[in-house]
Structures are given as C-alpha cells and as structure tokens.
Design a protein around this motif. Structure first.
Motif, PDB file in Angstrom:
ATOM      1  N   LEU A 163       0.831  -1.204   0.000  1.00 41.07           N
ATOM      2  CA  LEU A 163       0.000   0.000   0.000  1.00 41.07           C
ATOM      3  C   LEU A 163       0.861   1.249   0.000  1.00 41.07           C
ATOM      4  O   LEU A 163       0.369   2.359   0.205  1.00 41.07           O
ATOM      5  N   ASN A 164       2.172   1.070  -0.232  1.00 40.28           N
ATOM      6  CA  ASN A 164       3.139   2.165  -0.189  1.00 40.28           C
ATOM      7  C   ASN A 164       3.202   2.833   1.186  1.00 40.28           C
ATOM      8  O   ASN A 164       3.585   3.999   1.304  1.00 40.28           O
ATOM      9  N   PHE A 165       2.809   2.114   2.216  1.00 39.45           N
ATOM     10  CA  PHE A 165       3.069   2.578   3.579  1.00 39.45           C
ATOM     11  C   PHE A 165       4.520   2.257   3.884  1.00 39.45           C
ATOM     12  O   PHE A 165       4.964   1.116   3.737  1.00 39.45           O
ATOM     13  N   CYS A 166       5.284   3.264   4.297  1.00 37.30           N
ATOM     14  CA  CYS A 166       6.727   3.101   4.467  1.00 37.30           C
ATOM     15  C   CYS A 166       7.160   3.428   5.892  1.00 37.30           C
ATOM     16  O   CYS A 166       6.624   4.343   6.523  1.00 37.30           O
ATOM     17  N   VAL A 167       8.141   2.669   6.358  1.00 43.23           N
ATOM     18  CA  VAL A 167       8.727   2.877   7.674  1.00 43.23           C
ATOM     19  C   VAL A 167      10.237   2.931   7.518  1.00 43.23           C
ATOM     20  O   VAL A 167      10.837   2.056   6.870  1.00 43.23           O
ATOM     21  N   ALA A 168      10.845   3.947   8.098  1.00 42.20           N
ATOM     22  CA  ALA A 168      12.307   4.045   8.147  1.00 42.20           C
ATOM     23  C   ALA A 168      12.717   4.071   9.609  1.00 42.20           C
ATOM     24  O   ALA A 168      12.125   4.792  10.413  1.00 42.20           O
ATOM     25  N   ARG A 169      13.731   3.274   9.959  1.00 45.38           N
ATOM     26  CA  ARG A 169      14.207   3.300  11.341  1.00 45.38           C
ATOM     27  C   ARG A 169      15.720   3.187  11.382  1.00 45.38           C
ATOM     28  O   ARG A 169      16.351   2.610  10.495  1.00 45.38           O
ATOM     29  N   SER A 170      16.284   3.759  12.433  1.00 43.58           N
ATOM     30  CA  SER A 170      17.728   3.705  12.611  1.00 43.58           C
ATOM     31  C   SER A 170      18.134   2.351  13.172  1.00 43.58           C
ATOM     32  O   SER A 170      17.357   1.664  13.822  1.00 43.58           O
ATOM     33  N   MET A 171      19.371   1.981  12.930  1.00 43.71           N
ATOM     34  CA  MET A 171      19.963   0.776  13.482  1.00 43.71           C
ATOM     35  C   MET A 171      21.265   1.203  14.191  1.00 43.71           C
ATOM     36  O   MET A 171      21.911   2.175  13.790  1.00 43.71           O
ATOM     37  N   THR A 172      21.682   0.573  15.278  1.00 40.99           N
ATOM     38  CA  THR A 172      21.082  -0.648  15.787  1.00 40.99           C
ATOM     39  C   THR A 172      20.363  -0.379  17.096  1.00 40.99           C
ATOM     40  O   THR A 172      20.822   0.443  17.899  1.00 40.99           O
ATOM     41  N   GLY A 173      19.312  -1.132  17.328  1.00 41.00           N
ATOM     42  CA  GLY A 173      18.589  -1.009  18.572  1.00 41.00           C
ATOM     43  C   GLY A 173      19.359  -1.540  19.768  1.00 41.00           C
ATOM     44  O   GLY A 173      18.955  -1.322  20.908  1.00 41.00           O
ATOM     45  N   GLU A 174      20.472  -2.237  19.521  1.00 36.09           N
ATOM     46  CA  GLU A 174      21.289  -2.743  20.620  1.00 36.09           C
ATOM     47  C   GLU A 174      21.815  -1.609  21.497  1.00 36.09           C
ATOM     48  O   GLU A 174      22.114  -1.806  22.669  1.00 36.09           O
ATOM     49  N   ASN A 175      21.939  -0.417  20.909  1.00 38.56           N
ATOM     50  CA  ASN A 175      22.386   0.744  21.680  1.00 38.56           C
ATOM     51  C   ASN A 175      21.278   1.316  22.551  1.00 38.56           C
ATOM     52  O   ASN A 175      21.523   2.186  23.384  1.00 38.56           O
ATOM     53  N   GLY A 176      20.049   0.853  22.338  1.00 41.62           N
ATOM     54  CA  GLY A 176      18.928   1.301  23.149  1.00 41.62           C
ATOM     55  C   GLY A 176      18.215   2.526  22.640  1.00 41.62           C
ATOM     56  O   GLY A 176      17.101   2.818  23.081  1.00 41.62           O
ATOM     57  N   LEU A 177      18.836   3.286  21.709  1.00 38.60           N
ATOM     58  CA  LEU A 177      18.252   4.541  21.213  1.00 38.60           C
ATOM     59  C   LEU A 177      17.915   4.385  19.740  1.00 38.60           C
ATOM     60  O   LEU A 177      18.794   4.100  18.922  1.00 38.60           O
ATOM     61  N   VAL A 178      16.651   4.558  19.386  1.00 39.85           N
ATOM     62  CA  VAL A 178      16.187   4.338  18.010  1.00 39.85           C
ATOM     63  C   VAL A 178      15.202   5.425  17.605  1.00 39.85           C
ATOM     64  O   VAL A 178      14.353   5.838  18.398  1.00 39.85           O
ATOM     65  N   MET A 179      15.328   5.859  16.365  1.00 35.66           N
ATOM     66  CA  MET A 179      14.392   6.834  15.778  1.00 35.66           C
ATOM     67  C   MET A 179      13.659   6.155  14.631  1.00 35.66           C
ATOM     68  O   MET A 179      14.258   5.419  13.838  1.00 35.66           O
ATOM     69  N   THR A 180      12.346   6.359  14.556  1.00 32.41           N
ATOM     70  CA  THR A 180      11.504   5.745  13.536  1.00 32.41           C
ATOM     71  C   THR A 180      10.622   6.798  12.888  1.00 32.41           C
ATOM     72  O   THR A 180      10.068   7.658  13.577  1.00 32.41           O
ATOM     73  N   LEU A 181      10.517   6.741  11.572  1.00 34.56           N
ATOM     74  CA  LEU A 181       9.579   7.585  10.833  1.00 34.56           C
ATOM     75  C   LEU A 181       8.711   6.704   9.964  1.00 34.56           C
ATOM     76  O   LEU A 181       9.203   5.768   9.332  1.00 34.56           O
ATOM     77  N   SER A 182       7.420   6.978   9.933  1.00 32.86           N
ATOM     78  CA  SER A 182       6.519   6.229   9.066  1.00 32.86           C
ATOM     79  C   SER A 182       5.546   7.191   8.402  1.00 32.86           C
ATOM     80  O   SER A 182       5.285   8.284   8.906  1.00 32.86           O
ATOM     81  N   ARG A 183       5.027   6.741   7.259  1.00 34.12           N
ATOM     82  CA  ARG A 183       4.129   7.605   6.490  1.00 34.12           C
ATOM     83  C   ARG A 183       3.307   6.764   5.534  1.00 34.12           C
ATOM     84  O   ARG A 183       3.818   5.854   4.885  1.00 34.12           O
ATOM     85  N   HIS A 184       2.022   7.071   5.458  1.00 36.24           N
ATOM     86  CA  HIS A 184       1.150   6.444   4.470  1.00 36.24           C
ATOM     87  C   HIS A 184       1.263   7.181   3.144  1.00 36.24           C
ATOM     88  O   HIS A 184       1.658   8.351   3.085  1.00 36.24           O
TER      89      HIS A 184
END
Length: 347
Positions: free
Chosen positions: A38-59
């Motif tokens: 549906l062209n819904f997209c999610v971008a997220r930073s790696m790695t979550g092992e560091n405990g700090l993550v940023m996520t962006l999503s958009r329809h």
C-alpha cells in the motif's frame, strides 16, 4: 512498535484506492526502509542494541498520517536508567532542544504525528551525523543514511518535487493516491473431522505419505490434520528441524479412502528482499481451522528479534497471502508482532 508504544499514539491504518505496489526493504548506511503493497513506508535507525532508536513512518496519498518517534529502551531491554529524552538529547555533541508542543512525551519515548513538527525536526537532523544521550554516550543514534532513506520514501509515494516531500521539495500539490488493499474471499466452513478421520489421516501422514526428502525420522515427525472443506483436509508434517525453526511440508488430502494427497506450495505475490524466487518454505507452520488461515514464523535467531512472519487464507482452492512481515536487522529492537509489513490485506 517498541516498548511503551501504545501509550503514546494509536494511529489506525486506513486504506483507499488503486492497484497494489511492489514491496521493498532496503538499507542505507545505518537506516532501514520498508514499504508495503500500500506504499506505507517505515524508516528506522539501526542498531537497537544501543537502546536509542528513531523511527519515521508515512502512508501514501494525501492523508499521509506521518509519525516520528524516538525511543530509549525496547521490549528486550525493558526500562533503562537515566534522565528524560526531552532534556538530554545531543545532536553532533550540541544540545538539541526540540519544540515539543505537539509531541506526546514520556521519559524515554517521544513521538509526534504533527506534520509541521515532523518537518521542523527533520530540518535539524537531516544533515547531521548523530543523536546521543548526555547521560549515556554509548547510546548513539546514527543519522547516516537518513536522507537517502527518506528520499526513497518520497520516490515510492510519488512525492518528489511536491510540497509534501521530506527531502526534494517542490511546488506540486497532488500526489498519487494510496493503493487499494487486496480483498480476501471468506474461507469455507467445513464440517469438523471425526475422531476416525483424524486417526486415519495422521496414520496415513506418518507412514504412507511421500516424505523421502525429510531428514526427520518418521517416529519424531509431528503431524497435524485440519479440515479444509467437507471433502479435503490439510496435513502438516514436520520435515527438517533446526535449533529454533521447524520446516514443514503441507499436503491437501482427501478425507475419505482411497486417500490421495497433493503437495501444497506457498507462492508469494512478490519476490521478498534479497531473493528472486517467490515460493516460500513453511517454517513453524500452524493452521487455524476456524479462520481458515495458515501462519508461518521463521526466526532469524533464537531471540526472535528478526525473521519472517506470514499469514495465508484458504479460499476453497488455494492459500492466498493475507499478510507478510520481515525484519532483517537482528538488533534487539522488534519482536515478531512489530516486524515491518511488506504485504497487508483488508481486515
């Protein structure tokens, strides 16, 4: 979603018109992008092992419902010690003081779906190197690859050179509509298997069905049998076994003698990331006879923070893909119910 997500924002997935898109999952430096049919997209930073993550999503489409969130701590780590995010974020070693008027704020989780707030925050970070916590220098969120990831989302959703683009903004107002979600036919409602049918079919699957390619000894194989229609049943036979995955074989078999069996193959409507083939193995398969749905769950490693999950519905003739999710990054961030989707259908 990661730890404490549901207490922040609950944004419904609403789907509207046109043909489905080709799913994708790509990595740009320290960022991963997943776009579904549906062209819904999610971008997220790696790695979550560091405990700090940023996520962006958009329809896709005009009703894009953006979501930007920063989280410190996941389901795997639980709550982590330290001060609040809003007062302790550094950008390239300088204090970052975002305007959080339109943000949902918790100690270690901040999120916004306010379009202007998202744009303002991205203007501060798109050309930076990293975000970091003042009280935990090891908790570093790399921004390398963020701009390329968002540019791909703009391209997939047809926003490049439009006023709603995140990276290459222009004057164009209109963007392509969101593709339509596939519609699934309701499953049959077959009569339940009798005790005799169940016993005979399990015996047939254990000793007489063709499983010559399986490494598991017949005495160690697990067999399950479920009704598909009033005339057919589904046999699942464990074939190969690893540390945390079992590969199954599926057969459509007649419910009455003389038994005849036909091997079933799951075929995706797209080639998954990094592969050119569409046929898919049944891993840790389970069938819900009441819903007529078959589930698979292939763990990338024992923790279950990466892998592939799928859901298929039987329409009377074949199994049709209802949902497919994949997380290729094994970094202690996503559990299986939060892996990014590459295929969804109408609920």
């Amino acid at each position: 979603m990661s730890y404490s997500t549901k207490s922040l924002l609950l944004l419904p997935f609403l789907f509207v018109a046109s043909a489905h898109a080709d799913p994708l999952q790509k990595t740009f430096s320290d960022w991963q992008v997943t776009c579904n049919n549906l062209n819904f997209c999610v971008a997220r930073s790696m790695t979550g092992e560091n405990g700090l993550v940023m996520t962006l999503s958009r329809h896709a489409g005009e009703n894009d419902r953006p979501l930007l969130r920063i989280d410190y701590g996941s389901r795997y780590s639980g709550a982590l010690p330290g001060g609040s995010l809003k007062e302790n974020l550094l950008i390239d070693q300088r204090r970052l003081n975002p305007d959080l008027k339109h943000w949902a704020v918790e100690a270690h989780h901040i999120a916004t779906s306010h379009t202007i707030s998202v744009d303002e925050f991205l203007a501060q970070v798109l050309d930076a190197d990293n975000l970091q916590l003042t009280f935990q220098p090891q908790a570093t969120l790399s921004l390398h690859g963020l701009k390329a990831a968002l540019l791909l989302i703009d391209d997939v959703q047809g926003r490049v050179n439009s006023q709603s683009a995140w990276v290459k903004r222009g004057e164009r107002l209109q963007v392509p509509p969101e593709p339509a979600a596939p519609t699934l036919a309701p499953p049959p409602t077959p009569a339940a298997l009798t005790a005799d049918e169940t016993r005979d079919l399990i015996d047939y699957a254990t000793w007489r069905i063709n499983t010559e390619s399986c490494s598991l000894d017949p005495m160690r194989r697990e067999v399950s049998v479920s009704p598909l229609t009033d005339d057919k049943a589904l046999l699942l036979v464990s074939c190969e076994m690893g540390a945390y995955n079992v590969i199954d074989l599926a057969f459509e078999v007649t419910r009455r003698q003389p038994w005849t069996a036909r091997g079933l193959m799951l075929t995706l409507p797209f080639a998954p990331p990094g592969k050119s083939e569409k046929p898919m193995e049944l891993v840790n398969a389970q069938f819900d006879a009441a819903k007529g749905e078959l589930y698979t769950w292939a763990k990338g490693r024992g923790l279950g923070d990466c892998g592939i999950a799928s859901r298929w519905r039987f329409n009377g003739e074949e199994f049709v893909l209802a949902e497919y999710a994949e997380e290729s990054s094994c970094d202690l961030w996503h559990s299986s119910d939060d892996w990014p989707t590459l295929w969804v259908s109408q609920p």
